[in-house]
Structure formats: C-alpha cells, structure tokens
Design an enzyme around this catalytic site. Sequence first.
Site, short mmCIF file in Angstrom:
data_model
loop_
_atom_site.label_atom_id
_atom_site.label_comp_id
_atom_site.label_asym_id
_atom_site.label_seq_id
_atom_site.Cartn_x
_atom_site.Cartn_y
_atom_site.Cartn_z
CD GLU A 109 38.61 30.79 43.23
OE1 GLU A 109 38.95 29.75 42.64
OE2 GLU A 109 37.55 31.39 42.98
CD GLU A 149 37.75 34.76 40.58
OE1 GLU A 149 37.03 33.80 40.23
OE2 GLU A 149 38.99 34.70 40.66
#
Length: 476
Positions: free
Chosen positions: A188, A292
């Site tokens: 991320e 995710e």
Amino acid sequence: MAYLKVAGTKIVDKDGKEVILRGAGLGGWMNMENFISGYPGCEFQIRAALAEVVGEEKRDLFFDKFLEYFFQDEDAAFFKSLGLNCIRIAFNYRHFEDDMNPRVLKPEGFKHLDRVIDLCAKHGIYTILDLHTAPGGQNTDWHADAGTHIANFWIHKDFQDRVVWLWQELAKHYKDNTWIAGYNPLNEPTDPYHTRLIAFYDRIYNAVREIDPHHALFLDGNTFASDFSHFGECYKNWHNTAYSIHDYSLFGFPASPEKYESSAVQLTRLRRSYEKKREWMDAHGLAVWNGEFGPVYARKEYEGEATDAINAERVKVLKDQLDIYNKDRLSWSIWLYKDIGFQGMVHVSRETPYMTLFKDFLAKKHRLATDAWGADETHVRHVYQPLIDLIRQEVKPEHQNLYPGPVWKLNDRVGRLARNILVSEFLVQEWAEHFRGKSEAEIDEIARSFAFENCLHRDGLNKILTDNASLVAQSA
C-alpha cells in the site's frame, strides 16, 4: 515442483495450466497491528514500552512466544481444510534490520518466517511474501509502523536503498523455494507525486531479478493499492509480474453511508469501484491479484443486540464482492486470517489470559476510537467535530483535500492525527503496564492466548470462503 508464473492475465503452473490463488493475509503476526492484537499506536512503540516495564529479556520472550503461537501446524491444517491454497505473509523490515544498524542482516528474522513458509508448504499452501512495513514508512497509516502520517520513505533515498538491499537478501534466501508464489515488495504505497513509486519499482524489479529470475512479483498500485493511473507503459519492462489491488468497500465498515441491501445501485457501485482499480491492467492485458479485501464485524460487547443484524449486512457485502470476483476468475487474499475478533477467520477467545487481562483496556480503546481501522467514533465525535468545523471554516475548500485524498477525507485526516497518533501515544505505556510483575510462565501463557487451540472460528465467513474457492476449482 516448479515455480508459478504470470502469463498474460493468468497465474499458471509449469504446464501452463491456470492456478487461481485464494486465501488470506497473515496480518498482525510478523507485522503487528493495533486492531488485530489489541494494543495502541504502532508496534515499535509497544515493544519499547514493554522493555521499560519488564526488561528486554521478558519483552523478547513475549514477542518471540507470540510469533511462535500465532501460527502453527494446526493453523496450516485448518486453513488447508477450508480449500484455500495461498497465504500472504505480512512482515516488518525490523525483523531483518535495525534502524541503528542498517544493511546488516539479522539472521534471526528468518526463524519464524521460514517456519511458517515450511508449514504451509507441508500442507500444500503457497505463500506470498509481503513487505508490509518499510523504513521511514511507505504510507501514511499505522501499519507502516512509523508513528507519523508522513510517508518519509518517498523523501529519503536511503530508506529506498535499504529496501532494495533487503529484497536482495530475501531473494538470496528464498530463490529456490517453489512453494513461494511470489514477492509483494511494498504494501500500500502512498507516493504523493506518483512517479517515485514507478522509479522504485524499476529498481526493485531489477535488483530482485539479478538474484532470482523465477519468482513472480506482485506490485501494489499507488494510494493504498488503488491507483495505477500513472503506470503508463512501465509494464513492458516488468516480466512475470502481476498487479495488486486492495478492494475494500465502505459498505463493509461502520462508516458506511447507508444500509447495505444488495440493491441494483449498490451492486453497481461495488462493481465500478473494483473495475476502476483494475482498469489499467485490463487495458493492457495484465494479471490482477486482489491482495486485500473484506468487511469488519460487530462484536456483542460493543454493538450489543444489533450485532447479528450488522454482521448479516456485512456478510452480504462480502458475498456480492465474491460473486464479482468469481466472474473474473480472480485470485484473492482476504484480510485476514487471525485477530482478536474484529475481522479474522479465527479469533482469540475472550476467555484467554490475554483477552481477560486487557478486557477493560480494549473497551477504552474502542470508546476512544484510537484505532483507525473500522473505527466507530460515536462516543468521541463531539470532541473532534469542532476542530473539523474550524478547518472547514478557515481553510479554503481547494486546500482541504490533502493527499492521500480522496481516500482520506478531512475528517479521516483529523482522526488519524488526533486520535490514532496523539491519543494512542498516551495509551502505549498503559498497555505495557498490564505486564508489570508477570513471571516468565505468566508471560508465556498470555502469548499462548493466540494459539489455534485458544481461538474461535468465524464459521459463516469460513464457509463462504470455502464455497467460493471450490466454485472456481470446479470450473477450472
């Protein structure tokens, strides 16, 4: 056994047969997170505070035993029994390198990582290695373990150099392990300029390929794995590479703007959000991996009688997302495998030593909304709203939406800085004080709370995952 490869839009085995990876993230383990295991702030803060309270020897005992108990053979066997075939292992760079002794490998970092990779292989489970925390913090959130909302990784070249070095060390160690499906070099990222991420991926790709030409790479998009808009034609230089989105839906969280009912409009919004994240890959015929996703769940001790109704709604969101993924034969890794009862497939029983010890503290954390993930700010909104109103009043509208907006809105930013960083910092020592006076045997029992034998199963969630994994397997 041969390496998995990325071929066009698919992940394939040595014979070119498609392999769809379906599993979960092993978060909160080698990269601890506050909402997963019940502490305030960041992992580096609680490690330091615990050493102050009980000494370094007992501190090290707790964290080593925590790592040992958190994932064992029973966990791998259970995971495989659900029909799942891949675990994304999140890890913190600090296990392999100290900030005060950079670029000196800590061989003990491999102790538990090797153990879990081997356990998974024993049960026929692939692993993907996910560097969840990089020096300086590669993103603006707590899970970058930097204690700040500034992603300093992008403004200090030495931080980037250290990650390149680390991945070369990891590649040396794991290059011959075919049960590793690939490397996820950076979780991320949030690069405000977008271009530095591309340059870093060029470096990491070349550095890994110097040592390991075989393992696939899984590259996250910018802004929390949601944005590939600046990637252009860089894919032409990156072979055997898939691209990772994180497809969370606001419908699955307490901040959802409306009740989720699987309406036509809501289903369209789910699909459009997902399609927007993968638009660049689809335009260029590239492989997509959903690294995710997943809702959080209500807990009776906090949401009371509304718990079952809330969770039924959240499960509906999950089912609708999986229906979308099935149509695309998408590989995915739900977040997450184990925690203390908020999101995990299995969660630590409230009757364990850890949960009984921290019962009142966890209630305080929930009331104060000190964790950002899935926060319910109902009890403290009146405290922070005047600050939000002041900023809206005094700051020009065009200056209010700071990066990483629009993912972070103004109220999110205030919450991150005021609650999740500032207030949490004041609670770190209180968390550590719970261990004062504990013997080594007591510390061991507290850590053992996270063992599989002491966990409850979220059976409804697990059945949904099994059903969806088998659906794709049957259609292969």
